[in-house]
Scaffold this active site. Sequence first.
Site, PDB file in Angstrom:
ATOM      1  N   ASN A 103       0.798  -1.210   0.000  1.00 30.34           N
ATOM      2  CA  ASN A 103       0.000   0.000   0.000  1.00 30.34           C
ATOM      3  C   ASN A 103       0.837   1.270   0.000  1.00 30.34           C
ATOM      4  O   ASN A 103       0.378   2.322  -0.450  1.00 30.34           O
ATOM      5  CB  ASN A 103      -0.926  -0.008   1.227  1.00 30.34           C
ATOM      6  CG  ASN A 103      -1.583   1.338   1.459  1.00 30.34           C
ATOM      7  OD1 ASN A 103      -2.484   1.731   0.725  1.00 30.34           O
ATOM      8  ND2 ASN A 103      -1.126   2.062   2.482  1.00 30.34           N
ATOM      9  N   TYR A 169       3.921  10.646 -11.041  1.00 37.09           N
ATOM     10  CA  TYR A 169       3.053   9.745 -10.283  1.00 37.09           C
ATOM     11  C   TYR A 169       2.376   8.747 -11.220  1.00 37.09           C
ATOM     12  O   TYR A 169       2.323   7.533 -10.931  1.00 37.09           O
ATOM     13  CB  TYR A 169       2.004  10.543  -9.504  1.00 37.09           C
ATOM     14  CG  TYR A 169       1.069   9.657  -8.715  1.00 37.09           C
ATOM     15  CD1 TYR A 169       1.528   8.944  -7.611  1.00 37.09           C
ATOM     16  CD2 TYR A 169      -0.271   9.516  -9.086  1.00 37.09           C
ATOM     17  CE1 TYR A 169       0.682   8.109  -6.888  1.00 37.09           C
ATOM     18  CE2 TYR A 169      -1.119   8.693  -8.372  1.00 37.09           C
ATOM     19  CZ  TYR A 169      -0.643   7.994  -7.270  1.00 37.09           C
ATOM     20  OH  TYR A 169      -1.485   7.170  -6.570  1.00 37.09           O
ATOM     21  N   LYS A 173       2.607   4.572 -11.279  1.00 35.54           N
ATOM     22  CA  LYS A 173       1.459   3.667 -11.168  1.00 35.54           C
ATOM     23  C   LYS A 173       1.278   2.837 -12.439  1.00 35.54           C
ATOM     24  O   LYS A 173       0.783   1.707 -12.374  1.00 35.54           O
ATOM     25  CB  LYS A 173       0.191   4.461 -10.830  1.00 35.54           C
ATOM     26  CG  LYS A 173       0.183   4.997  -9.402  1.00 35.54           C
ATOM     27  CD  LYS A 173       0.338   3.862  -8.379  1.00 35.54           C
ATOM     28  CE  LYS A 173       0.259   4.349  -6.947  1.00 35.54           C
ATOM     29  NZ  LYS A 173       0.392   3.251  -5.964  1.00 35.54           N
TER      30      LYS A 173
END
Length: 269
Positions: A103, A169, A173
Amino acid sequence: MSLFNTSRLVGKTVLITGASAGIGAATAVLFAKGGSNLILVARRIHPLKIVAEEAAAAYKASGLTEGGKIATIQLDVADKAQVASLLDKIPQDLRNVDVLVNNAGFAHGVDKVGSITDADIDAMFATNVVGLISITQLFVREFKARGAGHIINLGSVAGREAYPGGSIYCATKHAVRAFTEALRKELVDTKIRITEVQPGMVETEFSVIRFRGDKSAADKVYEGIQPLVAEDVAEEIVWAAARPPHVNIAELFVLPVNQASATLEYRGN
């Protein structure tokens, strides 16, 4: 139907990175409610201890008698030396981890290409990509030796669709999504399950960090729309983990009802 209508989570040991706040913290509490043992990992030890207390209370309220062991480990997944020592820090009675929840991750800044600092680039890749891969490699070896295990990676809508001001970012991802897919294919001849959960807009401290502590700027992200909250995503993570052993939720893409993509939402509420 109750989320915990089976005993599949009871007594299972779950390791969660980035467990000191947000989705990680909510996930810890929900796994504890289902009777799991927890290894909670994060950089910040004080809030991590608070989450451990909340998880312990949730387990006690469940009335279950199996599971409920909780350990906290202060660790920065971006630090390779710390990651290498992780297994040695896990209490012996929790060494057989059943579920790994990767996470830990963050976004820093909304700068566009040409104005992004090397520090921001390095920090996001070190945590979101290299840290996730390093932790995963540790437990893939463990899971292969035992012939079972479940790895749940936290992706994002940003891993499906890039958007302006999020190039780094989004790149991290997208890397998580590619890594997860390759890993699932590599492990197809095993009983190890591989899941990626891809949330859209979630109201946590994520945006405060992205806007470098500017709470008013972070609040504007959610104006006029009801976003997901950490508990919504935690339910999806725990639900995926609670499926029968022969069932693998490969991808779970979850959005607020008024969000259709990374850049398309309705703000009339």
